[in-house]
Structure formats: C-alpha cells, structure tokens
Design a protein around this motif. Structure first.
Motif, PDB file in Angstrom:
ATOM      1  N   TYR A 198       0.817  -1.222   0.000  1.00  0.00           N
ATOM      2  CA  TYR A 198       0.000   0.000   0.000  1.00  0.00           C
ATOM      3  C   TYR A 198       0.848   1.269   0.000  1.00  0.00           C
ATOM      4  CZ  TYR A 198      -4.393  -2.460   0.315  1.00  0.00           C
ATOM      5  OH  TYR A 198      -5.477  -3.252   0.042  1.00  0.00           O
ATOM      6  N   ASP A 199       2.011   1.230   0.625  1.00  0.00           N
ATOM      7  CA  ASP A 199       2.914   2.387   0.538  1.00  0.00           C
ATOM      8  C   ASP A 199       3.307   2.652  -0.911  1.00  0.00           C
ATOM      9  OD1 ASP A 199       2.843   2.758   3.291  1.00  0.00           O
ATOM     10  OD2 ASP A 199       4.821   1.855   3.648  1.00  0.00           O
ATOM     11  N   ASN A 247       0.246   4.150  -2.755  1.00  0.00           N
ATOM     12  CA  ASN A 247       0.027   5.560  -2.438  1.00  0.00           C
ATOM     13  C   ASN A 247       1.085   6.472  -3.049  1.00  0.00           C
ATOM     14  OD1 ASN A 247      -2.433   5.569  -1.115  1.00  0.00           O
ATOM     15  ND2 ASN A 247      -1.531   5.278   0.901  1.00  0.00           N
ATOM     16  N   GLU A 273      -5.825   8.031  -6.906  1.00  0.00           N
ATOM     17  CA  GLU A 273      -6.341   7.625  -5.602  1.00  0.00           C
ATOM     18  C   GLU A 273      -5.256   7.624  -4.536  1.00  0.00           C
ATOM     19  OE1 GLU A 273     -10.065   4.810  -6.899  1.00  0.00           O
ATOM     20  OE2 GLU A 273      -8.154   3.799  -6.536  1.00  0.00           O
ATOM     21  N   LEU A 274      -5.678   7.990  -3.336  1.00  0.00           N
ATOM     22  CA  LEU A 274      -4.840   7.921  -2.153  1.00  0.00           C
ATOM     23  C   LEU A 274      -5.628   7.171  -1.099  1.00  0.00           C
ATOM     24  CD1 LEU A 274      -2.216   8.864  -0.675  1.00  0.00           C
ATOM     25  CD2 LEU A 274      -3.603  10.767   0.192  1.00  0.00           C
ATOM     26  N   THR A 334      -6.269   6.152   2.749  1.00  0.00           N
ATOM     27  CA  THR A 334      -6.000   6.641   4.102  1.00  0.00           C
ATOM     28  C   THR A 334      -6.663   5.721   5.115  1.00  0.00           C
ATOM     29  OG1 THR A 334      -7.930   8.106   4.015  1.00  0.00           O
ATOM     30  CG2 THR A 334      -5.802   9.056   3.349  1.00  0.00           C
TER      31      THR A 334
END
Length: 133
Positions: free
Chosen positions: A11-12, A15, A59-60, A62
């Motif tokens: 996921y890092d 992102n 997309e980001l 969170t």
C-alpha cells in the motif's frame, strides 16, 4: 518481512504511485479478484490493470488498518479511498475530475512471502452516486 509489513509495503507503493514496485510484492501466480469483473491472473494482467487505473483514477488510501492471521498466509486491510475520476472508464459515468471518498477493503492470500491473491470490495453504487452528483 512479515505479512503485515508486506501488505503495508504494497500500500505504501500504491500511495506513492510506484505501481512497478507493487509488482515486486506479488507472487508470479497472483490472482486479482476485482469487485466487478473477471479474475485477472499473473503479473502481466495486474500490470495492465494498474496502467488502466492510473489513466482513469488518481487515488490515495487513508486510514489503512492491516490484519493478518497467525500463520501469515491470510490478511485483510480496511481503508478509505480518496479519489479523483480523471478519464471516463468504459460502462461508467463520464469523468470530469469528480472527487470521491469511498470505504473499501481487501483480502489477501500470501504464499512464499509474496501476495498470491488480492480481492478488493467497495460499494460501486455509492461510487457511481458520488461521481454522478
């Protein structure tokens, strides 16, 4: 790297927009089960999917929370997708830079210290409502 670290690194990379790095965390026999559509098998299909997504969406993620079983062969992540609809996607509403915020989750299988299955769920009707408003 344990399973939670593996999923967090995946996921890092997402992102940060490093989709090629995401591939490094995947097993060669990856199965990508999407919310709507057919199962994509193998890194080539996953790469093609990422290229398509990069064209159509920014997309980001969170509020990511990662869970893993004790054996480390199954995991899940819950998160919020903060996105912008950049380019119209086939069969979906017209894109014109609409923003959306969407809760989602993904289930993972892990084999040989690599992600071997990615199954993502989100509410498509909610997304459609947001980008159609």
């Amino acid at each position: 790297m344990d399973t939670k670290e593996l999923i967090t690194a995946y996921y890092d990379a997402f992102n940060a927009g490093r989709t090629d790095e995401m591939l490094a965390y995947l097993h060669d026999e990856i199965e990508h089960h999407v919310n709507e559509g057919q199962i994509r098998r193998g890194k080539d299909q996953f790469r093609e999917f990422n290229a398509h997504m990069t064209r159509c969406y920014k997309e980001l993620l969170t509020d990511i929370v990662v869970f893993a079983n004790d054996a480390g062969d199954r995991a899940a992540a819950e998160f919020v997708v903060n996105g912008t609809y950049l380019q119209s996607d086939e069969g979906l509403p017209e894109a014109n830079g609409q923003k959306y915020v969407l809760p989602a989750g993904t289930f993972f299988s892990v084999r040989d210290c690599k992600i071997s299955r990615v199954t993502t769920y989100y509410n498509l009707a909610d997304w459609t409502r947001q980008v159609s408003a």
